[in-house]
Design an enzyme around this catalytic site. Structure first.
Site, PDB file in Angstrom:
ATOM      1  N   ASP A  36       0.820  -1.215   0.000  1.00  0.00           N
ATOM      2  CA  ASP A  36       0.000   0.000   0.000  1.00  0.00           C
ATOM      3  C   ASP A  36       0.849   1.259   0.000  1.00  0.00           C
ATOM      4  O   ASP A  36       1.962   1.290   0.550  1.00  0.00           O
ATOM      5  CB  ASP A  36      -0.879   0.046   1.246  1.00  0.00           C
ATOM      6  N   HIS A  83       3.655  -2.125   3.471  1.00  0.00           N
ATOM      7  CA  HIS A  83       3.778  -0.767   2.932  1.00  0.00           C
ATOM      8  C   HIS A  83       5.223  -0.552   2.488  1.00  0.00           C
ATOM      9  O   HIS A  83       6.121  -0.540   3.346  1.00  0.00           O
ATOM     10  CB  HIS A  83       3.428   0.278   3.983  1.00  0.00           C
TER      11      HIS A  83
END
Length: 262
Positions: free
Chosen positions: A74, A219
């Site tokens: 992400d 992430h």
């Protein structure tokens, strides 16, 4: 690695702060997101075969038989993404990237193109990481349309998947996603890498939660994450897992716009 710009540091700090601030109020986010929803499991999606053209994307992996798992990242691309792509290429692992627009897609267009060119699934994480359940419908639509437009301009096709910031979604978000041809994808595994730079800890957390049909949330904007990826991949391969993109995880079914998958 060249030094990070102040803008990128500010983006990381804002995302880390937002993630930590909801941790207490939203403990179930690690597995389900913060919506109290009943998402569709990959096995259920696979039970409803899609049209022939979509089923052709099944490729060499049949997750009805193989022990599949999906790596997802992400809020990139970032200065760390090139190294991540090198790692994925070296180990022949596909991933799904839920990209953030402002300060990321617009700052690293070459990395968006590379992700698509190297066989990864390019998806949306909104334009400015706004919590969709807190804004008006027209703002939700803008948050979803802008990255779609930019991604299509860069790689020639629009995303069909999105991940709502902090996993927060509701019926209004579902309806707008349906209009825009987007399916929402949550996760089953999180290392909470927004709260640590300890790569060994990130790896242990992922391995402790990994299971068949898992969707791993990481992430690539955080410094401890990318160094953890080789160990995660190697350990899961040793356990017999096969890495796939989210669409491959659902094949021969397909994600339906307006629905949530986990």
């Amino acid at each position: 690695m060249r030094s990070l710009t102040r803008k990128t540091k500010n983006t990381r700090s804002a995302l880390r702060g937002a993630a930590i601030s909801v941790a207490t109020a939203c403990l179930t986010v690690t597995l389900t997101g913060c919506g109290g929803l009943d998402p569709t499991r990959p096995s259920a999606a696979r039970a409803v075969p899609a049209a022939t053209a979509q089923a052709a994307r099944l490729g060499p992996v049949d997750c009805r038989v193989a022990k599949c798992i999906a790596l997802t990242f992400d809020a990139g691309p970032s200065e760390n993404s090139a190294r991540l792509l090198d790692i994925l290429k070296e180990r022949q692992v596909p991933a799904t990237f839920f990209l953030l627009g402002k300060g990321h897609i617009d700052k690293h267009p070459e990395l968006v193109r590379r992700m698509a060119a190297e066989g990864h699934e390019v998806a949306s994480h909104t334009w400015d990481h706004k919590i969709l359940t807190r804004i008006e419908p027209e703002k939700i639509r803008e948050e979803l349309q802008r990255p779609n437009d930019e991604i299509e301009r860069l790689i020639g096709r629009r995303p069909t998947l999105m991940r709502p910031p902090q996993g927060r979604t509701d019926e209004t978000v579902h309806e707008i996603c349906r209009e825009l041809g987007l399916s929402e994808v949550l996760w089953t595994v999180t290392a909470k890498d927004y709260a640590t730079t300890d790569s060994a800890l990130i790896q242990r957390r992922v391995l402790a939660q990994a299971d068949r049909d898992g969707i791993i949330l990481l992430h690539d904007i955080y410094d401890g994450t990318v160094p953890a990826v080789p160990g995660i991949i190697d350990a899961l391969k040793e356990r017999g897992f096969v890495f796939v993109t989210v669409p491959q995880l659902l094949a021969p079914g397909r994600a339906e716009p307006g629905k949530v998958y986990r």
